[in-house]
Design an enzyme around this catalytic site. Structure first.
Site, PDB file in Angstrom:
ATOM      1  N   LYS A  81       0.819  -1.137   0.123  1.00 50.96           N
ATOM      2  CA  LYS A  81       0.000  -0.064  -0.038  1.00 50.96           C
ATOM      3  C   LYS A  81       0.753   1.397   0.049  1.00 50.96           C
ATOM      4  CE  LYS A  81      -1.617   1.986   3.413  1.00 50.96           C
ATOM      5  NZ  LYS A  81      -2.106   2.648   4.727  1.00 50.96           N
TER       6      LYS A  81
ATOM      7  N   ASP B 115      -6.274   1.022   1.026  1.00 52.35           N
ATOM      8  CA  ASP B 115      -6.616   1.191   2.575  1.00 52.35           C
ATOM      9  C   ASP B 115      -7.919   0.764   2.990  1.00 52.35           C
ATOM     10  OD1 ASP B 115      -8.034   3.367   1.796  1.00 52.35           O
ATOM     11  OD2 ASP B 115      -6.893   4.750   3.089  1.00 52.35           O
TER      12      ASP B 115
END
Length: 221
Positions: A121, A139
């Protein structure tokens, strides 16, 4: 409604109303963004922006952060979530950044992930924001909103599965922006516990809303 139509409506709305979304993290160069994103894991951007000015003043470049003690870094970030681990990650990241990459933040996801505290991420945020690459950072907001809108199937139960479900339907030039659209929508409208459906302009194709109001199919401006 077909999935392609959902994506068309999603893209159409945000391209029209929010053509230039921006991250809410404050930074002035790639190094500062990398530090801020590492710190932002499971913490609010508002909190990170309160912490980073003093941190960047003390450690304005990777070399000074790499030479710091974990204890000193901790003293600057004690108010964020998981400060002990993040202090260790920041010092370790800076050492790898200086020793392996000449203090230049790399543009490849694989290279970024060599640094402590940098997962998929975080690497995707960096490559998207700094290098404008078509990478989708998933996320908690992206995960939640994409499921509620019906952009991804129920079987997409991991961040990677959500990423793979989103990418084929978003033109490459819009992927970096779509990441922010989903985050900001989740942060301010489609919030976790009490989504503000009465304020949302996407209810006409939102699966979550359709379950709340079965049979209601009006368009909202």
């Amino acid at each position: 409604m077909q999935k392609k139509e959902r994506f068309r409506l999603f893209l159409e709305y945000f391209i029209t109303h929010f053509p230039e979304p921006k991250t809410e993290l404050n930074y002035s160069n790639p190094y500062e963004l990398l530090v801020a994103v590492i710190l932002s894991a499971q913490c609010t951007d508002k909190r990170i922006n309160q912490v980073t000015p003093a941190l960047f003043a003390r450690f304005p470049e990777p070399e000074s952060l790499a030479a710091a003690s974990v204890e000193e870094v901790f003293s600057y970030i004690r108010s964020v979530s998981y400060p002990n681990n993040k202090a260790k990650h920041l010092v370790g990241m800076a050492k790898v950044l200086t020793e392996e990459f000449g203090s230049e933040v790399p543009a490849r996801v694989d290279d970024l992930q060599k640094m402590p505290g940098v997962g998929r991420k975080t690497a995707h945020v960096i490559t998207s924001l700094i290098f404008n690459q078509p990478t989708m950072a998933v996320d908690t907001h992206v995960f939640r909103v994409s499921h509620r809108l019906g952009l991804v199937p129920k079987t997409a139960t991991t961040p990677l599965a959500v990423e793979k479900a989103l990418m084929p339907y978003i033109p490459k030039e819009y992927v970096p922006k779509a990441h922010h659209w989903l985050i900001l929508h989740g942060r301010y409208v489609c919030v976790a516990r009490a989504p503000k459906c009465n304020e949302c302009a996407l209810t006409h194709f939102c699966k979550y809303y359709q379950r709340l109001e079965p049979g209601l199919h009006g368009f909202k401006d």
